[in-house]
Every structure is written in structure tokens, then in C-alpha cells.
Design a protein around this motif. Structure first.
Motif, PDB file in Angstrom:
ATOM      1  N   UNK A 135     -87.452  14.960  59.343  1.00  0.00           N
ATOM      2  CA  UNK A 135     -87.342  14.036  60.472  1.00  0.00           C
ATOM      3  C   UNK A 135     -87.684  12.617  60.074  1.00  0.00           C
ATOM      4  N   UNK A 136     -88.717  12.464  59.246  1.00  0.00           N
ATOM      5  CA  UNK A 136     -89.129  11.137  58.791  1.00  0.00           C
ATOM      6  C   UNK A 136     -88.090  10.523  57.868  1.00  0.00           C
ATOM      7  N   UNK A 137     -87.562  11.311  56.932  1.00  0.00           N
ATOM      8  CA  UNK A 137     -86.547  10.792  56.009  1.00  0.00           C
ATOM      9  C   UNK A 137     -85.278  10.386  56.749  1.00  0.00           C
ATOM     10  N   UNK A 138     -84.867  11.202  57.700  1.00  0.00           N
ATOM     11  CA  UNK A 138     -83.670  10.874  58.493  1.00  0.00           C
ATOM     12  C   UNK A 138     -83.895   9.594  59.292  1.00  0.00           C
ATOM     13  N   UNK A 139     -85.083   9.457  59.882  1.00  0.00           N
ATOM     14  CA  UNK A 139     -85.366   8.285  60.701  1.00  0.00           C
ATOM     15  C   UNK A 139     -85.423   7.021  59.861  1.00  0.00           C
ATOM     16  N   UNK A 140     -86.017   7.124  58.681  1.00  0.00           N
ATOM     17  CA  UNK A 140     -86.126   5.950  57.817  1.00  0.00           C
ATOM     18  C   UNK A 140     -84.769   5.455  57.362  1.00  0.00           C
ATOM     19  N   UNK A 141     -83.896   6.372  57.013  1.00  0.00           N
ATOM     20  CA  UNK A 141     -82.581   5.954  56.522  1.00  0.00           C
ATOM     21  C   UNK A 141     -81.634   5.646  57.680  1.00  0.00           C
ATOM     22  N   UNK A 142     -81.685   6.503  58.718  1.00  0.00           N
ATOM     23  CA  UNK A 142     -80.810   6.397  59.891  1.00  0.00           C
ATOM     24  C   UNK A 142     -79.401   5.971  59.475  1.00  0.00           C
ATOM     25  N   UNK A 143     -78.869   6.677  58.482  1.00  0.00           N
ATOM     26  CA  UNK A 143     -77.539   6.376  57.955  1.00  0.00           C
ATOM     27  C   UNK A 143     -76.479   6.869  58.917  1.00  0.00           C
ATOM     28  N   UNK A 144     -75.738   5.922  59.505  1.00  0.00           N
ATOM     29  CA  UNK A 144     -74.666   6.276  60.418  1.00  0.00           C
ATOM     30  C   UNK A 144     -75.167   6.807  61.738  1.00  0.00           C
ATOM     31  N   UNK A 145     -74.290   7.521  62.427  1.00  0.00           N
ATOM     32  CA  UNK A 145     -74.627   8.066  63.738  1.00  0.00           C
ATOM     33  C   UNK A 145     -73.685   9.194  64.090  1.00  0.00           C
ATOM     34  N   UNK A 146     -73.786   9.681  65.330  1.00  0.00           N
ATOM     35  CA  UNK A 146     -72.974  10.804  65.794  1.00  0.00           C
ATOM     36  C   UNK A 146     -72.373  10.511  67.166  1.00  0.00           C
ATOM     37  N   UNK A 147     -71.155  10.992  67.357  1.00  0.00           N
ATOM     38  CA  UNK A 147     -70.461  10.936  68.639  1.00  0.00           C
ATOM     39  C   UNK A 147     -69.975  12.336  68.960  1.00  0.00           C
ATOM     40  N   UNK A 148     -70.146  12.754  70.209  1.00  0.00           N
ATOM     41  CA  UNK A 148     -69.752  14.094  70.637  1.00  0.00           C
ATOM     42  C   UNK A 148     -68.612  14.003  71.652  1.00  0.00           C
ATOM     43  N   UNK A 149     -67.673  14.957  71.554  1.00  0.00           N
ATOM     44  CA  UNK A 149     -66.514  14.954  72.448  1.00  0.00           C
ATOM     45  C   UNK A 149     -66.047  16.400  72.652  1.00  0.00           C
ATOM     46  N   UNK A 150     -65.719  16.786  73.914  1.00  0.00           N
ATOM     47  CA  UNK A 150     -65.305  18.170  74.182  1.00  0.00           C
ATOM     48  C   UNK A 150     -63.829  18.401  73.856  1.00  0.00           C
ATOM     49  N   UNK A 151     -63.515  19.621  73.445  1.00  0.00           N
ATOM     50  CA  UNK A 151     -62.107  19.995  73.243  1.00  0.00           C
ATOM     51  C   UNK A 151     -61.711  21.175  74.131  1.00  0.00           C
TER      52      UNK A 151
END
Length: 363
Positions: A135-151
């Protein structure tokens, strides 16, 4: 001895359950206070708090009680992930093992780490260390992001043509003028895309508006994509394979692969967890389908916090036709008659799983 033999001998056969562990985004303002209510004063939570304090971080007890909920604070990876794990662990400990037999364990994304503890492949404290570090490594880098969409459509019926269109759109966007865009998670009736800002912006511009979608996930990096290569390298440097061991019950990973107690190589389990799992798409839908097909559970149980993973799990089960479910209405009707999908974040569903004392979470 099989179940029919047990019944013939007058024994009460345990119900078979598949555990589906929750991922990021399941601890929000509505879940604040859950951990203290379920496990306040427990020995294991005291240990978790001591570990956090030693690392110079606020304890989980403080975050869940004394500190008013703020998304900017509680949603950060180094806090959100351990809070979710601790709430899920409290639920897992409370399941009545005399009535329910855990046949297999899986999870969504971060839920894979929780699954390691639930299956006995990591000790609870080691799992907290893993989850807190990631969690700490992900937060420090915060590389990119995510978008969610239904199919799926509004009735949760699959629209396979739309699915293919969405995947093709992501492929067209990726690589164009600095855009990076990948499938991150196959999440029941939804697709989660991970990418850099250019890729995500172009995706959201081209997706038709649909209720609250496309939805950008708050404080989520581009999990399960090549953008996490740096996190992978640092995680493998910090976290050794020594604590890993063969699970006590089978685990189903983000490819639908089964790790069994009798065949798991702990080194290979470490390598997947801090390797492919971080940088390749996570197929939650496949994990659920494999769990149902291979282990034939009587019920599927999702530990808390919250119940947001219930919809995605139900959508995956509808695609499989489990319990005769073919859409949202038939799922809801079946649940009214005899709930087969139990979310422990819903009080009445959680109560069905507890022992008479309901106190095992306090051990």
C-alpha cells in the motif's frame, strides 16, 4: 467420508463455502467504525496496532475510531489496504467452522493478499506487513490511475459485443501520442482500465456516459499493468519469500490458477504475488468461475468491509448460470428465497455465518 455418508451416520455435514476476499475501495465513510465494532480489544488487533506504531503510522484502531473519516487520509494506500484487511480478517475469524467448511479462497486484486492469510499461506502479521508495504509503495509512486466501465446491461445481462468494443477501443488508444492504456481487472460485468493520464483522458472522452460511468477510482494507481514495474522491483527487493508457505486450503489467483496445499512451491507463490500479479491483468471473473466449477460450493462468502464486491461477483455468477441466475432479477429472487451469495458487510447475511457465541474475532 462424503456428505451423504455423513448424513447416513447421523452427522451434520458442513456447508461448503468459497471465500472471495475484497480489494481496494471497500472501506469508505459508511464502513468507518466497523473494525472497532467487530474486533476492538482483540489480541490480534493489538498486535497489528503495535506493528503500525513501530512503523511510525497511525494505528488501525485510531483510524477506525478516533480519527474522523476523510477520504484524503483513509483512502491512502498505506491506510486503506490494512484497514480493509483487518476488517476482512475479523469477519473470517468469526465464521463458524463447525457449520461451514472453506473449500477454497480467492479475492479481487488486493484481495489476493488477504487470500494468502485466509488460506494459511502467510501468517496474519506477515500479511499485514505485506499489505502495508505494498500500500505504501503504490501510494508513493501512484503511477497512473484506473477507470471502470460496465459491459453488461442494466439487468446485468452480458453484452459480449460491447465488451469487445471496449477492449478494442483501449487497444486503439494505447500507444498513440504518449497514451498508455491497459486492461487492469476483469471484474464481473465491468472492465477496469489502467493507464497514464493521457490514456485515461482519451478513454473517458470516448466512452458514452452511463449513469455514473465512466468512473475514475480515487487514489488508485494503474494496478495490474506494466506501469507498476517500478513497484514490482522495489517490492521484490523489500519482501523476501521466506514467510510464504503452501496454503492449507486451495487458493485461486488472478489467472484462475489453483494453488493447492499438496503442490504449491512457496517460492513460486512469492514470485507470482510480487511478479506477474502486479503487472498483468487480474481476471477476477475467471477466479470466481474456477472456484464454482472446481469446488462446487453451497454458498459464496465475501468478507467485509462493505458489500460493493457483491454486485461484481453476482455478475460473474450470472455469466456462469450458477443457481439458474440469468440476470439481476433472477439473482435477487434467488437471494430472497435462499441467499447463496453472502456479503458479511450486510449484518443479516453476516449473522448467518456466525457461531452461537459469535466471539471468535476477539481471540
Amino acid at each position: 467420508m462424503n456428505r451423504s455418508d455423513s448424513k447416513m451416520n447421523g452427522e451434520s455435514a458442513r456447508e461448503r463455502i468459497l471465500i472471495v476476499c475484497p480489494g481496494r475501495g471497500t472501506y469508505n465513510a459508511a464502513e468507518w467504525g466497523t473494525l472497532n465494532r467487530l474486533a476492538g480489544g482483540s489480541k490480534w488487533l493489538t498486535r497489528f496496532d503495535a506493528m503500525r506504531r513501530e512503523a511510525g503510522m497511525p494505528t488501525l484502531t485510531e483510524l477506525d475510531g478516533e480519527t474522523p473519516f476523510r477520504q484524503s487520509l483513509h483512502g491512502r494506500g498505506e491506510h486503506a489496504s490494512p484497514l480493509i484487511y483487518a476488517c476482512a480478517w475479523a469477519d473470517l475469524l468469526s465464521i463458524d467452522r463447525e457449520r461451514y467448511e472453506i473449500m477454497a479462497v480467492t479475492g479481487n486484486s488486493m484481495g489476493w493478499y488477504i487470500a494468502l492469510a485466509a488460506a494459511g499461506a502467510l501468517e496474519p502479521d506477515e500479511t499485514l506487513h505485506l499489505i502495508g508495504t505494498m500500500g505504501l509503495l503504490m501510494q508513493k509512486s501512484l503511477a497512473g490511475g484506473q477507470v471502470i466501465y460496465p459491459w453488461v446491461d442494466e439487468s446485468w445481462r452480458p453484452d459480449w459485443a460491447l465488451r469487445q468494443e471496449l477492449l478494442a477501443l483501449a487497444e486503439r488508444i494505447h500507444g498513440g501520442e504518449g497514451a498508455e492504456l491497459y486492461l487492469s481487472i476483469d471484474l464481473g460485468g465491468m472492465l477496469v482500465f489502467g493507464g497514464n493520464e493521457t490514456g485515461l483522458s482519451r478513454l473517458t472522452e470516448r466512452l458514452p456516459a452511463r449513469e455514473r460511468y465512466p468512473l475514475r477510482l480515487h487514489q488508485h494507481a494503474a494496478f495490474h499493468t506494466p506501469l507498476q514495474e517500478g513497484v514490482k522491483r522495489e517490492a521484490r527487493r523489500r519482501l523476501g519469500a521466506e514467510p510464504f508457505r503452501a496454503p492449507e486450503v486451495p487458493m485461486i489467483d488472478g489467472r484462475g490458477y489453483i494453488w493447492t496445499p499438496w503442490s504449491t512451491d512457496p517460492q513460486a507463490l512469492w514470485d507470482y504475488t510480487l511478479g506477474e500479479q502486479l503487472v498483468a491483468p487480474y481476471d477476477f471473473t475467471a477466479a470466481v468461475k474456477v472456484g464454482v466449477r472446481e469446488f462446487a460450493p453451497d454458498r459464496i462468502v465475501i468478507p467485509g468491509p462493505g458489500s460493493t464486491l457483491g454486485g461484481a461477483t453476482a455478475q460473474a455468477l450470472i455469466q456462469l448460470g450458477w443457481q439458474g441466475w440469468k440476470d439481476k432479477a433472477s439473482f435477487q429472487a434467488g437471494q430472497q428465497q435462499e441467499p447463496r451469495l453472502l456479503c458479511m458487510g450486510i449484518a443479516e447475511q453476516r449473522d448467518r455465518l456466525l457461531s452461537a457465541e459469535g466471539a471468535s474475532a476477539y481471540d
